[in-house]
Design a protein around this motif. Structure first.
Motif, short mmCIF file in Angstrom:
data_model
loop_
_atom_site.label_atom_id
_atom_site.label_comp_id
_atom_site.label_asym_id
_atom_site.label_seq_id
_atom_site.Cartn_x
_atom_site.Cartn_y
_atom_site.Cartn_z
N LYS A 245 9.30 -6.55 -27.94
CA LYS A 245 10.65 -7.10 -27.92
C LYS A 245 10.70 -8.36 -27.02
N LYS B 162 13.67 -2.74 -34.13
CA LYS B 162 14.08 -1.33 -34.20
C LYS B 162 13.10 -0.57 -35.08
N GLN C 7 13.44 4.54 -27.38
CA GLN C 7 14.12 3.25 -27.34
C GLN C 7 14.04 2.60 -28.72
N ASN C 8 15.04 1.81 -29.04
CA ASN C 8 15.04 0.98 -30.26
C ASN C 8 15.03 1.78 -31.56
N ASP D 254 14.95 -9.11 -31.75
CA ASP D 254 15.30 -7.68 -31.72
C ASP D 254 14.31 -6.92 -32.60
N THR E 294 7.63 -0.80 -29.79
CA THR E 294 8.76 -1.72 -30.00
C THR E 294 9.21 -2.32 -28.66
N GLU E 295 9.17 -1.51 -27.60
CA GLU E 295 9.51 -2.04 -26.27
C GLU E 295 8.56 -3.17 -25.88
#
Lengths: 392, 137
Positions: free
Chosen positions: B73, B52, B14-15, B50, B69-70
């Motif tokens: 966020k 990434k 993800q991301n 956000d 990162t999840e």
């Protein structure tokens, strides 16, 4: 599954299995128990296997000593020779790209008062015979250089080196573990005094190898116990394993030229295909003096373990010299020795073939691999910079 | 070797990517060790709107980047600074011992990005003050 890790191990050949089975079932006798039939059957099988392996490598049967592995054969060669010199000769010469079985045996001997010269190699992984000559001393006991490298497939000029070594009165050992079954291996042509072999690299069973010891070479016994292997390497013989090893080697050598041509063609197709399809890629090792079944690449800006995991998800088995893949902090010592910077060594991938590898499998890998490399590069901050420069 | 959760995040991270005009960027690790993690954030006030990442590294490095990162966020920067490598590891169902440093790298990358954000804000204030002084003179 597409199995492209034949430098790690190979599938047991059906003929080897067939030859082994009776010695795992009805002929379970101990080869040293000669007073009843099942023991004699085992003894005879052992005798025939030794004869066969000796024939295959151009040796006499009493020069072949079976061991539990190629690793054991390497350990025995180094430690057994040094200890037979009993302090009179304490210098060993080897190369920076040897298998850890040799490197760690040498490091162990250093702890016990030996001096070891680790010869560098050129960018293709080749040992220069001139360097061997320069390093030889009056107290050099043994020189150990592998016949073919297990990671990058480079074939070393062993016959030339052996001649130089002998002219200085030292002994010559070669680790032929990767070479056997993939090129003609004859101890007389090579001119070596000792040679290590391992069955599972040429479609024999795991857990069995051999050390060739030329008649007249003084070496200490390695495993102390009964009188097996003429008292030099005690332990009840692994009859089934030894029979399997002999059968596998016979089978490999029966069609050696044909099989090598097949593997070489597929290897070149693979190398050309990968270099053509994937930018920022280098072939590690040389194109000429190279094992017929080995291809080794470095893909810049990505890491090897990730490549292996993605290949595994697509059903392809391969290996890498990255630190993560090798379970250490540094990438492969072989890739560092040929001068690769750490980050490029981390991105290595070894694909190694067998006589059973097909055109269709190579084609499939050539389809599967480029998008994997591209996907990992898209995730890599190193590639980001490259792309930015490209677009400028 | 890896948990199902790690494999899931490795297979579908993800991301992944960059944030153009990110106002926080943190990069940790080095090529020698074979691990570099770069995290981009878009922070509004004190909320991470956000995030990434781009990672050069092994399967665990990619999976921890994805999970870390999840986990930050939509959080405030204070909450993100509380993220520990252990929390990332636990969320991934554990990591092999030799891969624990990957989770440490993820924690450090998040911190590096937030530190960058704070530094930029101070610089902005300084620049503003500097401009004012110029005008006054």
């Amino acid at each position: 599954m597409i199995y492209m890790d034949n430098n790690a191990t190979t599938a047991l050949h059906a003929k080897a299995l067939e030859a082994m089975l009776p010695f795992l079932t009805e002929h379970y006798g101990n080869a040293s128990s000669k007073f009843y039939k099942t023991g004699r059957d085992a003894e005879q099988a052992l005798y025939a296997a030794r004869q066969s392996v000796a024939n295959q490598i151009g040796a006499k049967p009493n020069e072949v000593y079976f061991t539990g592995s190629g690793c054991e054969a390497d350990n025995w060669a180094i430690k057994g020779i040094i200890s037979a010199f009993d302090g009179r000769k304490k210098h060993i010469i080897t190369s920076e790209i040897e298998h850890h079985a040799i490197l760690n045996s040498c490091a162990y001997m250093e702890k016990h008062g030996c001096e070891v010269t680790y010869l560098p190699v050129d960018e293709y992984g080749r040992v220069n015979p001139v360097d061997v000559e320069k390093s030889l001393r009056d107290d050099t006991a043994i020189v150990s250089i592998m016949l073919a490298n297990n990671e990058i497939g480079t074939i070393e000029p062993i016959a030339d080196i052996a001649e130089i070594v002998h002219s200085h009165g030292a002994l010559m050992h070669t680790d032929a573990v990767q070479a056997m079954g993939h090129m003609a291996v004859d101890v007389r042509e090579l001119g070596v005094d000792l040679m290590s072999m391992s069955a599972h690299k040429f479609h024999g069973p795991k857990g069995v190898g051999a050390l060739y010891i030329k008649n007249g070479v003084r070496i200490d016994n390695f495993i102390h116990g009964g009188g097996q292997e003429r008292g030099k390497r005690a332990a009840t013989e692994n009859v089934a394993g030894i029979v399997g090893m002999a059968k596998a080697l016979e089978t490999a050598n029966e069609k050696l030229a044909e099989n090598c041509a097949h593997m070489r063609r597929l290897r070149d197709k693979l190398i050309d295909g990968v270099l053509e399809r994937i930018p920022y890629t280098r072939l590690n090792g040389t194109r000429k003096e190279r094992l017929c079944n080995n291809a080794n690449f470095s893909f810049k800006y990505i890491e090897g373990e990730s490549i292996l995991m993605m290949l595994d998800m697509k059903g392809v088995a391969a290996s890498s010299g990255s630190a993560c893949a090798s379970g250490s902090l540094d990438p492969s010592h072989v890739l560092l020795a040929i001068g690769l910077p750490h980050e490029i060594a981390h991105g290595s991938l070894r694909l190694s073939l067998s006589a059973d590898t097909t055109d269709a499998e190579v084609d499939e890998v050539l389809e599967i691999l480029p998008p994997i490399v591209e996907r990992l590069r898209e995730m890599s901050p190193l590639y980001e910079e490259v792309k930015r420069k490209e677009n400028k | 070797m890896y948990s199902e959760k790690v494999m899931e995040h490795f297979a579908n991270p993800q991301n992944v990517g960059e944030i153009e005009n990110a106002n926080a960027v943190g990069e940790v690790g080095n090529v020698r060790c074979g691990d570099i993690m770069k995290i981009y954030m878009d922070i509004d006030g004190d909320v991470i709107k956000d995030v990434k990442f781009k990672t050069f590294g092994c399967g665990a490095a990619i999976a921890t980047s994805s999970m870390a990162t999840e986990m930050v966020k939509g959080k405030t920067i204070e909450e993100a600074l509380e993220l520990t490598n252990k929390a990332v590891m636990d969320a991934l169902g554990g990591l092999p011992p030799e891969k624990i440093h990957c989770s440490v790298l993820a924690e450090e990358a998040i911190r590096a990005a937030i530190t960058d954000y704070k530094k930029r804000q101070v610089e902005e204030v300084e620049e503003f003050e500097y401009d004012c002084c110029q005008k006054e003179n």
